[in-house]
Design a protein around this motif. Structure first.
Motif, mmCIF file in Angstrom:
data_model
loop_
_atom_site.group_PDB
_atom_site.id
_atom_site.type_symbol
_atom_site.label_atom_id
_atom_site.label_comp_id
_atom_site.label_asym_id
_atom_site.label_seq_id
_atom_site.Cartn_x
_atom_site.Cartn_y
_atom_site.Cartn_z
ATOM 1 N N LEU A 139 0.814 -1.213 0.000
ATOM 2 C CA LEU A 139 0.000 0.000 0.000
ATOM 3 C C LEU A 139 0.849 1.266 0.000
ATOM 4 C CD1 LEU A 139 -2.822 -1.023 2.498
ATOM 5 C CD2 LEU A 139 -2.953 -0.863 0.019
ATOM 6 N N ARG A 140 2.064 1.175 0.507
ATOM 7 C CA ARG A 140 2.937 2.348 0.530
ATOM 8 C C ARG A 140 3.365 2.771 -0.865
ATOM 9 N NH1 ARG A 140 6.979 -0.311 4.674
ATOM 10 N NH2 ARG A 140 6.542 -1.907 3.148
ATOM 11 N N SER A 141 3.150 1.904 -1.850
ATOM 12 C CA SER A 141 3.517 2.257 -3.223
ATOM 13 C C SER A 141 2.396 3.003 -3.947
ATOM 14 C CB SER A 141 3.896 1.004 -4.010
ATOM 15 O OG SER A 141 2.762 0.183 -4.210
ATOM 16 N N LEU A 142 1.220 3.068 -3.339
ATOM 17 C CA LEU A 142 0.105 3.783 -3.964
ATOM 18 C C LEU A 142 0.259 5.283 -3.745
ATOM 19 C CD1 LEU A 142 -2.909 1.544 -2.873
ATOM 20 C CD2 LEU A 142 -1.882 1.687 -5.143
ATOM 21 N N PRO A 143 -0.123 6.090 -4.716
ATOM 22 C CA PRO A 143 -0.088 7.540 -4.533
ATOM 23 C C PRO A 143 -1.042 7.966 -3.401
ATOM 24 C CG PRO A 143 -0.382 6.973 -6.847
ATOM 25 C CD PRO A 143 -0.528 5.710 -6.060
ATOM 26 N N GLN A 144 -0.683 8.977 -2.674
ATOM 27 C CA GLN A 144 -1.496 9.435 -1.544
ATOM 28 C C GLN A 144 -2.932 9.770 -1.954
ATOM 29 O OE1 GLN A 144 -0.386 9.233 1.677
ATOM 30 N NE2 GLN A 144 -2.551 9.541 2.129
ATOM 31 N N PRO A 145 -3.185 10.399 -3.107
ATOM 32 C CA PRO A 145 -4.589 10.649 -3.485
ATOM 33 C C PRO A 145 -5.408 9.363 -3.650
ATOM 34 C CG PRO A 145 -3.130 12.046 -4.777
ATOM 35 C CD PRO A 145 -2.253 11.082 -4.020
ATOM 36 N N VAL A 146 -4.774 8.280 -4.083
ATOM 37 C CA VAL A 146 -5.468 6.999 -4.212
ATOM 38 C C VAL A 146 -5.814 6.462 -2.828
ATOM 39 C CG1 VAL A 146 -5.261 4.593 -4.981
ATOM 40 C CG2 VAL A 146 -4.438 6.460 -6.437
ATOM 41 N N ILE A 147 -4.868 6.535 -1.923
ATOM 42 C CA ILE A 147 -5.109 6.087 -0.545
ATOM 43 C C ILE A 147 -6.224 6.916 0.089
ATOM 44 C CG2 ILE A 147 -4.088 5.937 1.767
ATOM 45 C CD1 ILE A 147 -1.424 5.259 0.326
ATOM 46 N N ASP A 148 -6.171 8.229 -0.114
ATOM 47 C CA ASP A 148 -7.198 9.111 0.443
ATOM 48 C C ASP A 148 -8.582 8.791 -0.124
ATOM 49 O OD1 ASP A 148 -5.181 10.345 1.875
ATOM 50 O OD2 ASP A 148 -5.045 12.077 0.529
ATOM 51 N N ALA A 149 -8.653 8.496 -1.417
ATOM 52 C CA ALA A 149 -9.932 8.167 -2.049
ATOM 53 C C ALA A 149 -10.446 6.795 -1.616
ATOM 54 C CB ALA A 149 -9.798 8.226 -3.563
ATOM 55 N N ALA A 150 -9.544 5.858 -1.349
ATOM 56 C CA ALA A 150 -9.938 4.495 -0.954
ATOM 57 C C ALA A 150 -10.349 4.417 0.516
ATOM 58 C CB ALA A 150 -8.802 3.523 -1.228
ATOM 59 N N ALA A 151 -9.826 5.296 1.342
ATOM 60 C CA ALA A 151 -10.060 5.220 2.791
ATOM 61 C C ALA A 151 -11.539 5.227 3.178
ATOM 62 C CB ALA A 151 -9.297 6.336 3.504
ATOM 63 N N PRO A 152 -12.378 6.134 2.648
ATOM 64 C CA PRO A 152 -13.796 6.090 3.047
ATOM 65 C C PRO A 152 -14.484 4.789 2.646
ATOM 66 C CG PRO A 152 -13.339 8.081 1.741
ATOM 67 C CD PRO A 152 -12.095 7.261 1.772
ATOM 68 N N TRP A 153 -14.087 4.233 1.517
ATOM 69 C CA TRP A 153 -14.656 2.959 1.084
ATOM 70 C C TRP A 153 -14.244 1.827 2.016
ATOM 71 C CZ3 TRP A 153 -18.360 2.540 -2.446
ATOM 72 C CH2 TRP A 153 -18.548 3.600 -3.314
ATOM 73 N N THR A 154 -13.009 1.850 2.463
ATOM 74 C CA THR A 154 -12.530 0.835 3.403
ATOM 75 C C THR A 154 -13.281 0.941 4.729
ATOM 76 O OG1 THR A 154 -10.374 0.909 2.342
ATOM 77 C CG2 THR A 154 -10.463 -0.110 4.508
ATOM 78 N N ARG A 155 -13.483 2.167 5.186
ATOM 79 C CA ARG A 155 -14.263 2.366 6.419
ATOM 80 C C ARG A 155 -15.703 1.906 6.233
ATOM 81 N NH1 ARG A 155 -11.044 7.017 6.511
ATOM 82 N NH2 ARG A 155 -12.693 8.322 5.634
ATOM 83 N N PHE A 156 -16.298 2.224 5.078
ATOM 84 C CA PHE A 156 -17.670 1.799 4.799
ATOM 85 C C PHE A 156 -17.763 0.278 4.823
ATOM 86 C CE2 PHE A 156 -21.001 0.358 1.947
ATOM 87 C CZ PHE A 156 -22.091 1.079 2.377
ATOM 88 N N TYR A 157 -16.827 -0.387 4.165
ATOM 89 C CA TYR A 157 -16.821 -1.852 4.144
ATOM 90 C C TYR A 157 -16.718 -2.418 5.560
ATOM 91 C CZ TYR A 157 -15.456 -6.656 3.189
ATOM 92 O OH TYR A 157 -15.400 -8.024 3.174
ATOM 93 N N ALA A 158 -15.820 -1.864 6.352
ATOM 94 C CA ALA A 158 -15.649 -2.350 7.731
ATOM 95 C C ALA A 158 -16.920 -2.142 8.548
ATOM 96 C CB ALA A 158 -14.463 -1.656 8.391
ATOM 97 N N ALA A 159 -17.584 -1.014 8.359
ATOM 98 C CA ALA A 159 -18.790 -0.705 9.133
ATOM 99 C C ALA A 159 -19.998 -1.534 8.690
ATOM 100 C CB ALA A 159 -19.112 0.785 9.019
ATOM 101 N N HIS A 160 -20.019 -1.967 7.429
ATOM 102 C CA HIS A 160 -21.192 -2.660 6.882
ATOM 103 C C HIS A 160 -20.873 -4.058 6.361
ATOM 104 C CE1 HIS A 160 -23.427 1.060 7.240
ATOM 105 N NE2 HIS A 160 -22.403 1.679 6.671
ATOM 106 N N ARG A 161 -19.801 -4.631 6.835
ATOM 107 C CA ARG A 161 -19.380 -5.951 6.351
ATOM 108 C C ARG A 161 -20.488 -6.986 6.460
ATOM 109 N NH1 ARG A 161 -14.119 -7.425 8.833
ATOM 110 N NH2 ARG A 161 -13.418 -6.052 7.192
#
Length: 170
Positions: free
Chosen positions: A91-113
């Motif tokens: 994940l450290r190889s991903l550009p920061q804007p990609v990580i920032d854009a993916a973060a809310p989706w990851t949180r959504f998945y965790a909250a609604h798994r």
């Protein structure tokens, strides 16, 4: 597994399908496809195997291969919600804007798994490879709840009616 409870161990189904779907699905997530699938292929894999294979058991590399340069991160993340979202690359190889854009989706998945992975997943509308409207619906009849994910892709129509499966009329 006992020594590393936060790590998901996956069986590699990409080159040897002899165990799939019989023994491997019962053991846990499977690394399902070589390479870095496009959003329509990510969705097709889920659509094609549902409802016989639990979609949450299919691990797919959805942010790899710089697909985020060709498709919006939101599209890639939404397409991965019903699978076992798999980060194969560092994940450290991903550009920061990609990580920032993916973060809310990851949180959504965790909250609604539970909502995204319980019950059965139904493929609805057209095969995603047609690039029209497609949909996937999860449904747990015991809990009477589920989720609908609809994807427009390249369809001309701006909306579509989706008939749900397994949901009682009352």
């Amino acid at each position: 597994k006992a020594d590393h409870p936060d790590v998901t161990f996956q069986i590699d189904e990409t080159n040897d399908y002899r165990l799939f779907p019989f023994a491997s699905v019962s053991r846990g997530p499977s690394w399902f496809q070589n390479g870095t699938p496009t959003p329509d292929r990510l969705l097709h894999n889920l659509w094609d195997l549902a409802p016989w294979i639990p979609t949450e058991s299919l691990g797919q590399h959805f942010l790899g291969g710089k697909q985020y340069e060709r498709y919006p991160v939101d599209t890639l993340m939404a397409a991965a919600l019903l699978s076992a979202p798999t980060f194969f690359s560092d994940l450290r190889s991903l550009p920061q804007p990609v990580i920032d854009a993916a973060a809310p989706w990851t949180r959504f998945y965790a909250a609604h798994r539970d909502l995204l992975t319980e019950g059965v997943t139904y493929p609805l509308l057209d095969d995603p490879l047609t690039k029209g409207w497609t949909a996937l619906q999860t449904w747990d009849p015991d809990k009477a709840r589920g989720a609908l994910l609809a994807f427009r892709q390249s369809a001309d129509a701006s909306s579509v009616t989706v008939a749900l499966r397994g949901v009682p009329d009352d």
